[in-house]
Design an enzyme around this catalytic site. Structure first.
Site, short mmCIF file in Angstrom:
data_model
loop_
_atom_site.label_atom_id
_atom_site.label_comp_id
_atom_site.label_asym_id
_atom_site.label_seq_id
_atom_site.Cartn_x
_atom_site.Cartn_y
_atom_site.Cartn_z
N HIS A 252 42.70 40.76 41.88
CA HIS A 252 42.56 39.97 43.11
C HIS A 252 42.86 38.48 42.91
O HIS A 252 43.07 37.74 43.87
CB HIS A 252 41.17 40.14 43.75
CG HIS A 252 40.05 39.42 43.07
ND1 HIS A 252 39.18 40.05 42.21
CD2 HIS A 252 39.64 38.12 43.14
CE1 HIS A 252 38.27 39.17 41.79
NE2 HIS A 252 38.54 37.99 42.34
N ASP A 297 40.62 46.80 40.09
CA ASP A 297 40.75 45.34 40.11
C ASP A 297 40.99 44.80 38.69
O ASP A 297 40.12 44.23 38.04
CB ASP A 297 39.49 44.71 40.71
CG ASP A 297 39.66 43.23 41.03
OD1 ASP A 297 40.81 42.74 40.97
OD2 ASP A 297 38.64 42.57 41.33
N SER A 393 35.73 34.91 38.62
CA SER A 393 36.55 36.12 38.74
C SER A 393 37.58 36.24 37.62
O SER A 393 38.20 35.25 37.21
CB SER A 393 37.31 36.09 40.06
OG SER A 393 36.46 36.43 41.12
N GLY A 394 37.75 37.47 37.15
CA GLY A 394 38.75 37.72 36.12
C GLY A 394 38.26 37.42 34.72
O GLY A 394 38.92 37.77 33.75
#
Length: 442
Positions: A252, A297, A393-394
């Site tokens: 994402h 994801d 995120s990530g």
């Protein structure tokens, strides 16, 4: 950029002056004597402290490459894969044995620091072991003397102690190496954290972090953490270094821009200034990523130029696909994200200890009501308070297996940040080992 799109995501003189005077003089003489004694004691104490400090500080690190044959085990093909369970478990057994040998010895117990298996190779009579041994001795010590002492300790242990592994004594060789050679050897292994003095960094004991957390204390504490930045827009997501050129992150993160030429990646404990910076040359988003459900994801990014491994830039280990962490396993999440919901990005890397939560609990109606799939992993606390947040995120969720760190999760999504019964949801890395290997060969 953690996704929140699945639900509304969270001190007169008298008649006898001569006598009186003499009594005061005796009194003050006693006080002076006491003070003088205390001062001498204090000076001696300080001197001892200073000498002890400098003697301790004068200790030096000594590194040795050990090679020997073990004759009571058979070689397995997976010993050639350093991230495999077979290699990891056998290495742990060998390292524990070396720790027992040197730490039980009265002359070497306070000098042995650590050992790391570098390679296990086949031999017609068993296996060959290559490993690094680390010690601290006074800098005035001779390498030749230390080597002889280490060999004597080992040989004595082989004579008098029952060892789980049978070491062929004639095959044992010990070679002194410098810190650069040691570092290069360890670079062949993933998931190892080192201080700037080339000493191993033990598992962190932090219990705080990102939301309700603390800044990372030591440079190189999380050497695989990276920051993904859009040129002109700054930090967008975290990422994790898995090789000299490859990074793993969340799909994402690239929803709005998949052009690798618009992205840069930086390493270090601060975004500005970075320790290392690289451009991206390729972005691979999982073909089945679905933003509506956050399934699959996961994404890969390849840098245009390789990074050199060091104490501050290092790759994490990827787990064997069969590894399963039970509920309440301690894991660590790191990132540059906000410390409150919708807050600003942090320039200094932050960390937190959280715990894994079973899929069954996470899928309860009062938690995520069935939204957690087999490719997802929940981690945090049911009472909330500690969590990853926007901008994390990530980034990595890592697990410490005897000071070797494995990437078990990728920060993916959650309802807001650190809310009760709304733990963080991560992409389960073990589920995607085949996919990662197919794209990167790792």
């Amino acid at each position: 950029m953690r996704v929140d799109n699945t639900r509304p995501l969270e001190f007169s003189e008298g008649d006898y002056p001569q006598i009186e005077y003499q009594r005061r003089q005796q009194y003050w003489d006693s006080i002076r004597l006491a003070l003088f004694t205390l001062a001498i004691v204090a000076i001696i104490g300080i001197a001892i402290g200073i000498v002890t400090h400098f003697v301790s500080e004068d200790d030096k690190s000594f590194y040795f490459l050990a090679s020997y044959k073990v004759t009571n085990i058979k070689y397995k093909e997976n010993y050639g894969i350093r991230t495999s369970r077979d290699f990891t478990e056998r290495s742990r057994q060998i390292e524990r044995m070396m720790s027992r040998i040197f730490r039980r010895d009265s002359s070497g117990g306070n000098r042995f620091i650590k050992s790391h298996v570098i390679k296990i190779s086949p031999d017609e009579h068993g296996v060959n072991i290559f490993m690094v041994l680390m010690f601290r001795y006074p800098s005035t010590s001779s390498t030749v003397q230390i080597k002889k002492k280490i060999e004597n300790i080992l040989y004595q242990s082989l004579k008098t102690k029952q060892m789980p592994l049978t070491i062929n004594r004639p095959s044992f060789t010990l070679t002194s190496i410098d810190s650069k050679k040691m570092r290069n050897l360890l670079n062949s292994r993933c998931g190892i954290r080192m201080t700037t003095s080339n000493m191993p960094l033990p598992a962190s004991s932090s219990t705080e972090r990102i939301v309700n957390g603390r800044q990372t204390a030591v440079e190189g504490e999380w050497p695989w953490q990276a920051s993904l930045q859009l040129i002109g827009a700054g930090h967008q997501c975290g990422a994790t270094l898995i090789s000299n050129t490859w990074l793993i992150t969340a799909a994402h993160c690239f929803r709005k821009n998949k052009d690798p030429h618009q992205w840069i990646v930086t390493f270090g404990t601060t975004i500005t200034p970075p320790t290392v910076q690289r451009s991206l040359g390729k972005i691979i988003v999982h073909e089945n990523y679905r933003k509506e459900t956050n399934e699959h994801d996961i994404a890969l990014a390849q840098m245009t130029a390789r990074v050199e491994f060091s104490n501050v830039v290092q790759r994490v280990c990827l787990p064997d696909s069969s590894i399963k962490l039970p509920p309440k396993t301690s894991v660590f999440v790191t990132g540059f994200g906000s410390i409150v919901d919708d807050g600003p990005t942090q320039n200094k890397l932050r960390q937190a200890r959280v715990e894994t939560i079973s899929t069954e609990v996470c899928n309860r109606k009062d938690v995520y009501d069935g939204l957690i799939t087999s490719g997802m992993l929940c981690a945090g606390f049911m009472e909330g308070k500690v969590d990853a947040c926007k901008g994390d995120s990530g980034g990595p969720l890592v697990y410490d297996n005897h000071d070797i760190w494995y990437l078990v999760g990728i920060v993916s999504w959650g309802q807001s940040c650190a809310l009760p019964k709304k733990p963080g949801v991560y992409t389960r890395v073990t589920q995607y080992r085949t996919w990662i290997a197919s794209k990167t060969g790792i």
